[in-house]
Enzyme design. Structure first.
Site, PDB file in Angstrom:
ATOM      1  N   GLY A  12       0.791  -1.234   0.000  1.00 15.53           N
ATOM      2  CA  GLY A  12       0.000   0.000   0.000  1.00 15.53           C
ATOM      3  C   GLY A  12       0.817   1.275   0.000  1.00 15.53           C
ATOM      4  O   GLY A  12       0.306   2.330   0.363  1.00 15.53           O
ATOM      5  N   ASN A  14       1.780   3.011  -2.566  1.00 14.89           N
ATOM      6  CA  ASN A  14       1.150   3.956  -3.509  1.00 14.89           C
ATOM      7  C   ASN A  14      -0.142   4.532  -2.939  1.00 14.89           C
ATOM      8  O   ASN A  14      -0.432   5.712  -3.107  1.00 14.89           O
ATOM      9  CB  ASN A  14       0.883   3.274  -4.854  1.00 14.89           C
ATOM     10  CG  ASN A  14       2.127   3.226  -5.713  1.00 14.89           C
ATOM     11  OD1 ASN A  14       2.508   4.225  -6.327  1.00 14.89           O
ATOM     12  ND2 ASN A  14       2.789   2.075  -5.735  1.00 14.89           N
ATOM     13  N   MET A  90      -3.977  -6.975  -7.150  1.00 14.88           N
ATOM     14  CA  MET A  90      -3.520  -8.039  -8.034  1.00 14.88           C
ATOM     15  C   MET A  90      -4.665  -8.952  -8.489  1.00 14.88           C
ATOM     16  O   MET A  90      -4.592 -10.180  -8.374  1.00 14.88           O
ATOM     17  CB  MET A  90      -2.404  -8.841  -7.355  1.00 14.88           C
ATOM     18  CG  MET A  90      -1.213  -7.971  -6.950  1.00 14.88           C
ATOM     19  SD  MET A  90      -0.604  -6.878  -8.268  1.00 14.88           S
ATOM     20  CE  MET A  90       0.846  -7.781  -8.793  1.00 14.88           C
ATOM     21  N   ARG A  91      -5.713  -8.334  -9.011  1.00 17.34           N
ATOM     22  CA  ARG A  91      -6.857  -9.074  -9.532  1.00 17.34           C
ATOM     23  C   ARG A  91      -7.391  -8.382 -10.763  1.00 17.34           C
ATOM     24  O   ARG A  91      -7.333  -7.149 -10.839  1.00 17.34           O
ATOM     25  CB  ARG A  91      -8.005  -9.014  -8.512  1.00 17.34           C
ATOM     26  CG  ARG A  91      -8.127 -10.173  -7.688  1.00 17.34           C
ATOM     27  CD  ARG A  91      -9.124 -10.032  -6.580  1.00 17.34           C
ATOM     28  NE  ARG A  91      -8.568 -10.725  -5.466  1.00 17.34           N
ATOM     29  CZ  ARG A  91      -8.444 -12.042  -5.399  1.00 17.34           C
ATOM     30  NH1 ARG A  91      -8.935 -12.792  -6.364  1.00 17.34           N
ATOM     31  NH2 ARG A  91      -7.850 -12.610  -4.383  1.00 17.34           N
ATOM     32  N   LEU A  92      -7.931  -9.175 -11.684  1.00 17.13           N
ATOM     33  CA  LEU A  92      -8.585  -8.566 -12.844  1.00 17.13           C
ATOM     34  C   LEU A  92      -9.905  -7.955 -12.402  1.00 17.13           C
ATOM     35  O   LEU A  92     -10.599  -8.513 -11.553  1.00 17.13           O
ATOM     36  CB  LEU A  92      -8.846  -9.628 -13.920  1.00 17.13           C
ATOM     37  CG  LEU A  92      -7.614 -10.157 -14.654  1.00 17.13           C
ATOM     38  CD1 LEU A  92      -8.026 -11.248 -15.635  1.00 17.13           C
ATOM     39  CD2 LEU A  92      -6.892  -9.031 -15.380  1.00 17.13           C
ATOM     40  N   HIS A 109       1.463   0.306 -13.199  1.00 16.08           N
ATOM     41  CA  HIS A 109       2.187  -0.956 -13.393  1.00 16.08           C
ATOM     42  C   HIS A 109       3.691  -0.657 -13.498  1.00 16.08           C
ATOM     43  O   HIS A 109       4.080   0.295 -14.184  1.00 16.08           O
ATOM     44  CB  HIS A 109       1.691  -1.659 -14.657  1.00 16.08           C
ATOM     45  CG  HIS A 109       2.311  -2.998 -14.850  1.00 16.08           C
ATOM     46  ND1 HIS A 109       1.968  -4.101 -14.091  1.00 16.08           N
ATOM     47  CD2 HIS A 109       3.303  -3.405 -15.688  1.00 16.08           C
ATOM     48  CE1 HIS A 109       2.711  -5.134 -14.463  1.00 16.08           C
ATOM     49  NE2 HIS A 109       3.522  -4.742 -15.423  1.00 16.08           N
TER      50      HIS A 109
HETATM   51  C1  GAR Z   1       3.479  -1.215  -7.368  1.00 14.11           C
HETATM   52  O1  GAR Z   1       4.831  -1.172  -7.748  1.00 14.11           O
HETATM   53  C2  GAR Z   1       2.583  -1.336  -8.595  1.00 14.11           C
HETATM   54  O2  GAR Z   1       3.112  -0.719  -9.723  1.00 14.11           O
HETATM   55  C3  GAR Z   1       2.508  -2.829  -8.760  1.00 14.11           C
HETATM   56  O3  GAR Z   1       2.429  -3.338  -7.464  1.00 14.11           O
HETATM   57  C4  GAR Z   1       3.182  -2.503  -6.598  1.00 14.11           C
HETATM   58  C5  GAR Z   1       2.372  -2.239  -5.362  1.00 14.11           C
HETATM   59  O4  GAR Z   1       3.139  -1.601  -4.381  1.00 14.11           O
HETATM   60  N1  GAR Z   1       1.377  -3.212  -9.556  1.00 14.11           N
HETATM   61  C6  GAR Z   1       1.356  -4.227 -10.402  1.00 14.11           C
HETATM   62  O5  GAR Z   1       2.279  -4.997 -10.548  1.00 14.11           O
HETATM   63  C7  GAR Z   1       0.058  -4.382 -11.181  1.00 14.11           C
HETATM   64  N2  GAR Z   1       0.162  -5.404 -12.159  1.00 14.11           N
HETATM   65  P1  GAR Z   1       2.448  -0.908  -3.141  1.00 14.11           P
HETATM   66  O6  GAR Z   1       1.457  -1.915  -2.545  1.00 14.11           O
HETATM   67  O7  GAR Z   1       3.563  -0.595  -2.196  1.00 14.11           O
HETATM   68  O8  GAR Z   1       1.755   0.331  -3.640  1.00 14.11           O
END
Ligand code: GAR
EC number: 2.1.2.2
Length: 194
Positions: A12, A14, A90-92, A109
């Site tokens: 989390g 982001n 991480m889900r569609l 991404h």
């Molecule tokens: C982020 O780096 C995001 O870009 C990636 O998961 C991470 C989550 O980090 N997303 C994907 O890979 C989507 N396919 P966070 O939980 O620390 O924000």
């Protein structure tokens, strides 16, 4: 002020960057809700620390994806959420949410899409031996990390780069780019959310 729901499955970071931007006023939006599909995810602790309500909801407890998303949609509707922001979710996304929020679901991404979609994009880039990877923010459709791009930023992979060092560089960019892009989409003059 527009209302955002952030969806996350993991740390989390982001989500926190977006919430802090909203709380400090550099992002003119309200973060109304965190939706998290993993009860143990650190994102849920961050929501508590930030004072943001969390809907912790596991698809395992629903008969179908449709039923799971209907439950989420009910909460989003009751809060009058304008936009769904995926941040490590991480889900569609299925038809229930896609049809309710047409052009109003975005994702981040950790690669320059269409390169390295799916899980562990950072590991995929390192394994491929490319010299440049990056970050892409895009509209969400029914595919995995597909949908029209909104913004991207490149990150160089240097000699001796590790998964951890590359992840740090990518996340530093993500944490500033995502709130910036959201501000433009929600409040920018020429760029309106579709
Ligand atoms: C982020 O780096 C995001 O870009 C990636 O998961 C991470 C989550 O980090 N997303 C994907 O890979 C989507 N396919 P966070 O939980 O620390 O924000």
């Amino acid at each position: 002020m527009k209302k955002i729901a952030v969806f996350a499955s993991g740390s989390g970071s982001n989500f926190q960057a977006i919430a802090v931007a909203a709380q400090s006023g550099s992002l003119n939006a309200e973060i109304s809700l965190l939706v998290c599909d993993k009860p143990d995810a650190f994102a849920v602790d961050r929501a508590e620390m930030l004072g943001i309500p969390a809907l912790v909801i596991s698809p395992k407890n629903y008969a179908s994806k449709e039923a799971y998303e209907k439950e989420i949609l009910q909460r989003l509707t009751s809060l009058q959420v304008d936009m769904i922001v995926l941040a490590g979710y991480m889900r569609l996304i299925g038809p229930i949410l896609l049809n309710a929020y047409v052009g109003k679901i975005i994702n981040i991404h950790p690669s320059l899409l269409p390169a390295f979609p799916g899980k562990d994009a950072i590991g995929q880039a390192l394994a491929a031996g490319v010299k440049t990877t990056g970050v892409t923010i895009h509209y969400v459709d029914e595919g995995m990390d597909t949908g029209p791009a909104i913004a991207s930023a490149a990150v160089d992979i240097i000699a001796g780069e590790t998964h951890e060092s590359l992840q740090r560089k990518i996340q530093r960019i993500e944490h500033s780019l995502y709130p910036e892009v959201l501000e433009k989409l929600l409040n920018g003059k020429e760029e309106a959310v579709q």
